[in-house]
Design a protein around this motif. Sequence first.
Motif, PDB file in Angstrom:
ATOM      1  N   SER A 146       0.630  -1.162  -0.014  1.00 26.62           N
ATOM      2  CA  SER A 146       0.009   0.035  -0.083  1.00 26.62           C
ATOM      3  C   SER A 146       0.851   1.227   0.118  1.00 26.62           C
ATOM      4  O   SER A 146       0.191   2.362  -0.113  1.00 26.62           O
ATOM      5  CB  SER A 146      -0.937   0.008   1.188  1.00 26.62           C
ATOM      6  N   SER A 147       2.258   1.347   0.088  1.00 28.10           N
ATOM      7  CA  SER A 147       2.967   2.343   0.371  1.00 28.10           C
ATOM      8  C   SER A 147       3.947   2.259  -0.844  1.00 28.10           C
ATOM      9  O   SER A 147       4.736   1.239  -1.050  1.00 28.10           O
ATOM     10  CB  SER A 147       3.633   2.607   1.836  1.00 28.10           C
ATOM     11  N   ARG A 180       3.831   7.865  -0.343  1.00 24.45           N
ATOM     12  CA  ARG A 180       2.163   7.853  -0.778  1.00 24.45           C
ATOM     13  C   ARG A 180       2.007   6.448  -0.070  1.00 24.45           C
ATOM     14  O   ARG A 180       2.617   5.415  -0.278  1.00 24.45           O
ATOM     15  CB  ARG A 180       2.105   7.940  -2.243  1.00 24.45           C
ATOM     16  N   THR A 181       0.584   6.747   0.486  1.00 29.00           N
ATOM     17  CA  THR A 181       0.007   5.401   0.880  1.00 29.00           C
ATOM     18  C   THR A 181      -1.249   5.395   0.689  1.00 29.00           C
ATOM     19  O   THR A 181      -2.087   6.232   0.405  1.00 29.00           O
ATOM     20  CB  THR A 181       0.089   5.272   2.561  1.00 29.00           C
ATOM     21  N   HIS A 187      -6.462   7.898  -0.195  1.00 28.70           N
ATOM     22  CA  HIS A 187      -4.834   7.828   0.061  1.00 28.70           C
ATOM     23  C   HIS A 187      -4.216   9.242   0.406  1.00 28.70           C
ATOM     24  O   HIS A 187      -4.882  10.250   0.386  1.00 28.70           O
ATOM     25  CB  HIS A 187      -4.096   7.698  -1.426  1.00 28.70           C
ATOM     26  N   GLN A 189      -0.537  11.540   0.552  1.00 26.03           N
ATOM     27  CA  GLN A 189       0.670  11.797  -0.012  1.00 26.03           C
ATOM     28  C   GLN A 189       1.369  13.043   0.441  1.00 26.03           C
ATOM     29  O   GLN A 189       0.720  14.323   0.660  1.00 26.03           O
ATOM     30  CB  GLN A 189       0.576  11.986  -1.445  1.00 26.03           C
TER      31      GLN A 189
END
Length: 202
Positions: A146-147, A180-181, A187, A189
Amino acid sequence: SIPGTQTLFRLGGYAKLDAIFDTRDAGNADQFVTASIPVPGTHRDSRNFNLHARQTRFTFEVRRPSVLGDNLRFYLENDFYGGSDGTYDFHLRQAFGQLGNTYGGYGYSSFMDADALPDTLDFAGPGGQVFLLQPGVHHAFRLNDSSSLTVSAERPSSEVETSDGVRNTQRTPDLIVAARTEHDWGHLQAGTLLRRLGYSDA
């Protein structure tokens, strides 16, 4: 696809017609740019109607496997905002080559979040958005599912109120790191920018 090869190509784009009516002069007849609104200005009470298709866009993309194991990609995108008001000159939006998670060319800065740009009726979008297209080299590191972390070197640009013998100088590229996740709810960032800007005199 090209027969007998692993090369894929795609043509895309759209045609778009803008009809604009201003009850007062907004300073730009082709789009709504808040910085161009005359405050105060002559003709501010004049009504104006405009019709144009400068947003019309073409895209061209080529993909194929490389000997390094990653896909090789080339992407080109343009619209017709390249000239002054009322003209239809070619305007480059993006042009880059990509190998895996590394790409170089002209496109979105790593400092901006392209997914955060809202849909608006006018082409220019919100006046306070971060929007920057420029040359650079970018590499994305996948941290987990996810990141990710993106590092880029981009074109620097300093602005100096010019006078005799004074000009702007840049000695190093802009260095950007963006984290970023992504999750089901959306999300986040965040980006940081390191730059060295200056000027030289006589």
